[in-house]
Scaffold this motif. Structure first.
Motif, short mmCIF file in Angstrom:
data_model
loop_
_atom_site.label_atom_id
_atom_site.label_comp_id
_atom_site.label_asym_id
_atom_site.label_seq_id
_atom_site.Cartn_x
_atom_site.Cartn_y
_atom_site.Cartn_z
N SER A 10 -6.42 -9.55 -6.89
CA SER A 10 -7.46 -10.56 -6.74
C SER A 10 -8.78 -9.81 -6.53
O SER A 10 -8.85 -8.93 -5.68
N ASN A 14 -12.34 -6.65 -0.30
CA ASN A 14 -11.39 -6.10 0.67
C ASN A 14 -10.22 -5.34 0.05
O ASN A 14 -9.61 -4.52 0.71
N ILE A 17 -10.22 -1.54 0.15
CA ILE A 17 -10.08 -1.00 1.51
C ILE A 17 -8.62 -0.91 1.89
O ILE A 17 -8.15 0.10 2.38
N ARG A 18 -7.91 -2.01 1.63
CA ARG A 18 -6.51 -2.05 2.06
C ARG A 18 -5.65 -1.09 1.24
O ARG A 18 -4.73 -0.48 1.77
N ASP A 67 2.57 -3.50 -3.06
CA ASP A 67 3.04 -4.79 -3.54
C ASP A 67 3.03 -5.83 -2.41
O ASP A 67 2.89 -7.02 -2.65
N ARG A 68 3.18 -5.35 -1.18
CA ARG A 68 3.20 -6.24 -0.02
C ARG A 68 1.82 -6.81 0.29
O ARG A 68 1.70 -7.84 0.94
N LEU A 69 0.77 -6.14 -0.18
CA LEU A 69 -0.59 -6.59 0.14
C LEU A 69 -0.85 -7.96 -0.49
O LEU A 69 -0.48 -8.20 -1.65
N VAL A 70 -1.49 -8.82 0.27
CA VAL A 70 -1.70 -10.20 -0.17
C VAL A 70 -2.55 -10.25 -1.44
O VAL A 70 -2.35 -11.10 -2.31
N ASP A 71 -3.51 -9.34 -1.58
CA ASP A 71 -4.40 -9.38 -2.74
C ASP A 71 -3.84 -8.67 -3.97
O ASP A 71 -4.47 -8.67 -5.02
N VAL A 72 -2.69 -8.04 -3.83
CA VAL A 72 -2.10 -7.35 -4.99
C VAL A 72 -1.13 -8.30 -5.68
O VAL A 72 -0.13 -8.72 -5.10
N ILE A 73 -1.44 -8.63 -6.92
CA ILE A 73 -0.61 -9.60 -7.67
C ILE A 73 0.59 -8.89 -8.29
O ILE A 73 1.70 -9.38 -8.24
#
Lengths: 79, 572
Positions: A10, A14, A17-18, A67-73
């Motif tokens: 997405s 941010n 950064i993550r 893959d666990r990151l919310v913004d990674v589709i």
């Protein structure tokens, strides 16, 4: 060893950064990094990076954590 | 939601602030209580709180607020909600965020921020909390437009409470909260294309898993906090009992399986029981349900479960294979997986010989301590056993971190889920007492006992004011050995008894300290004084502090020394 990680994310300030915070945690060095907004999908960007990792296990762990990151589709090791 | 051209009358009727929308959105999520501390950047939010009926608990430090929210979340399963101001208010909650992140507790934390126009100008009380907490949150947001406010709140609660729970931070520039807008119904759909919650358990994985269990000779179930988060204690108990499989709990998994069940071997790991650690070392099938193979559990990984095939059930795919390779990986929540597994289990493993062996270990090497009643000196293990006796299995027990935490894990018999609140992964001193406040607010009719050390208690004791203010009937048991006990123990064992800064020379008078807050308190110095004080404390509906002067040089045993395997326990 060098691996190419490709992610669809997405768009937002941010997400990088993550992603890089995860790399910094494991002292994974980025050789190159490219991020581009999608021409066809709104608020979607593609990230491609060449990273220097110790072994395939570290790559797998890193990809799983990305893959666990919310913004990674989606994310994959495309080496 | 936009400001439209309306008459002055209409505007007067309908205008609200961003902060009002925020509070409405928080309440729409079912929030019963907010833990917080005001400050400049959140003045509009606190003004909205003044106008709206919201149960807000004013802690005396932001760290107290977030640990209280963690305690609330741990026993209720609901998200703990926190509001703090920008800058120092925000940085003061970083420890709690990290603690909740590593222990998978659902929190939604709102931080004030300086106005958008001055962000990145080193403005007064400005901190880049988004950057600072990138590694300490499941996700974080900064709201940049008022129109995003209610959707962001929905998304924050959704992320915090689904899948593997965790803390979510929402950073709110002051002008967003102060903005005026028309109060109109809003339909804010969650839009999180990258966020997926595993819902379907792979059937093939379940069948392979079941086959492995049926064929195992020496299986052991390792129950972690994932069992509690998924409300799967009943399924775990019946699965273990039907198939005669012994159970080891992780530190945070305690209570997921009843301590009095004959199949329970105790806690595993660095200060685990001999039987539990031998079961982990000698098993041929290790069935991990919702544990993350923390290093304090596994000891030296190269020597961990050397003969075992490993089955690993976790809602978070990134946990599987992270520390220990899994032969039977299953992604899913503990309740769904155990339920599906039960459906396909058409035979039992033959574990009779294995259970006999483990029972032999448990009988030969139980937890023990040397109790001398002659001089009536107070031993910490004895105190825990007596607290367990008087508080009972329905009580909620919170701890800090260190020796008293390990003694509680060893000697308190947790029979039921969600009665045990402790800082496991991060090991946060100062956690236990404010966590007890949150736990008592969540479970107002339950007995709550905060078991703390004299070191950790001094990190967050300012929250005594909250206990008095709300008249929370919490019992605070200080295992006071006048030492930073676990540090001292390691200095004794590994640093030639050089007690560097682990024996603080000055301590407060805890009894008078509590009394200064209007809380009654007792000093207990002898073993024969303890029962009378505990009995009256547990019957009493008032808050109480009990300062137990326990033996200073007592050590937590048995122990797996750092770098050693679980079979290399000392002090067995």
């Amino acid at each position: 060893m060098l691996r190419t990680i490709v992610a669809t994310v997405s768009s937002g300030s941010n997400v990088l950064i993550r992603m890089t915070a995860l790399m910094a945690k494991s002292a994974i060095r980025i050789e190159s990094l490219h991020m581009q907004r999608s021409n066809t999908q709104e608020n979607i960007s593609r990230i491609s990076m060449l990273v220097d990792v110790e072994n395939e296990r570290q790559t797998a762990r890193y990809v799983n954590q990305l893959d666990r990151l919310v913004d990674v589709i989606s994310v994959a090791d495309m080496t | 939601m936009t400001v439209t051209a309306k008459t002055e009358h209409e505007l007067k009727m309908n205008l609200v602030t961003g902060a009002d929308v925020l509070i409405q959105s928080i309440l729409q999520e079912g929030t019963e209580v907010i833990f917080g501390y005001p400050g400049g950047a959140v003045l509009p939010i606190y003004d909205a709180l003044y106008r709206q009926k919201v149960n807000h608990v004013l802690t005396r430090h932001e760290q107290g607020a977030i640990h209280a929210a963690e305690g609330y979340a741990r026993v209720s399963g609901k998200p703990g909600v926190v509001i703090v101001t920008s800058g120092p208010g925000a940085t003061n909650i970083v420890t709690g965020l990290m603690d909740a992140f590593i222990d998978s507790l659902p929190l939604v934390v709102f931080t004030g921020q300086v106005t958008r126009a001055v962000i990145n100008s080193d403005a007064f009380q400005e901190a880049d909390i988004i950057g600072i907490t990138a590694s300490a949150t499941k996700h974080n947001f900064q709201v940049r437009h008022v129109r995003d406010l209610s959707r962001t709140v929905r998304e924050a609660f959704y992320i915090a409470t689904t899948g593997r729970p965790g803390p979510v931070l929402v950073d709110l520039p002051k002008d967003i909260c102060a903005a005026q807008l028309v109060n109109e119904p809003h339909h804010s759909e969650i839009n999180l294309p990258g966020y997926r919650v595993p819902t379907q358990v792979n059937e093939g994985d379940i069948h392979r898993f079941a086959e492995a269990i049926k064929n195992a000779k020496r299986p052991v179930l390792l129950a972690g906090a994932g069992v509690l988060h998924a409300n799967a204690s009943d399924q775990l108990r019946s699965f273990a009992q039907i198939h005669h499989i012994p159970v080891v709990c992780t530190l945070l998994g305690l209570g997921s399986f009843p301590a009095s069940d004959p199949l329970f071997l105790g806690m595993g790991g660095m200060h685990g029981t001999y039987a539990a650690n031998m079961a982990l070392s000698e098993c041929d099938l290790l069935i991990n349900i919702g544990a993350r193979f923390d290093d304090r559990l596994t000891g030296n990984l190269a020597k961990f479960a050397p003969e075992a095939k490993v089955a690993h059930v976790d809602i978070d795919p990134s946990e599987i294979g992270k520390n220990v390779q899994a032969d039977y990986p299953v992604v899913g929540d503990a309740q769904s997986v155990l339920a599906q597994l039960e459906k396909v289990m058409d035979a039992n493993p033959n574990t009779l010989e294995w259970l006999n062996t483990l029972n032999g270990y448990a009988e030969k090497h139980p937890l023990h301590y040397e109790c001398s009643l002659e001089n009536q000196s107070l031993l910490p293990q004895f105190v825990i056993e007596r607290v367990c006796h008087f508080a009972g299995s329905d009580a909620i027990i919170t701890t800090d971190v260190g020796q008293h935490q390990m003694w509680t894990a060893q000697y308190y018999h947790f029979e039921r889920p969600n009665r045990w609140v402790s800082s496991g992964g991060l090991g946060t001193m100062g956690f236990g007492f404010p966590a007890a406040i949150g736990a008592q607010i969540a479970e107002q009719k339950k007995r709550v006992v905060a078991i703390v050390g004299d070191g950790g208690f001094q990190m967050t004791l300012q929250e005594l004011a909250v206990v008095r203010e709300l008249n929370l009937p919490i019992k605070i048991m200080i295992l006071n050995n006048g030492a930073l006990g676990m540090v001292r123990q390691w200095q004794e064992a590994f640093y030639g008894k050089r007690y560097s800064h682990s024996l603080p020379p000055v301590q407060p008078d805890f009894v008078r300290l509590a009394e200064s807050y209007g809380i009654s308190a007792h000093l207990v110095e002898k073993a024969n004084e303890l029962d009378t004080v505990l009995e009256s404390a547990m019957e009493n509906g008032e808050p109480m502090l009990i300062d137990c002067r326990v033996k200073q040089l007592e050590n937590v045993l048995p122990m797996v020394p750092p770098g050693k395997g679980l079979k290399e326990m000392t002090g067995v």
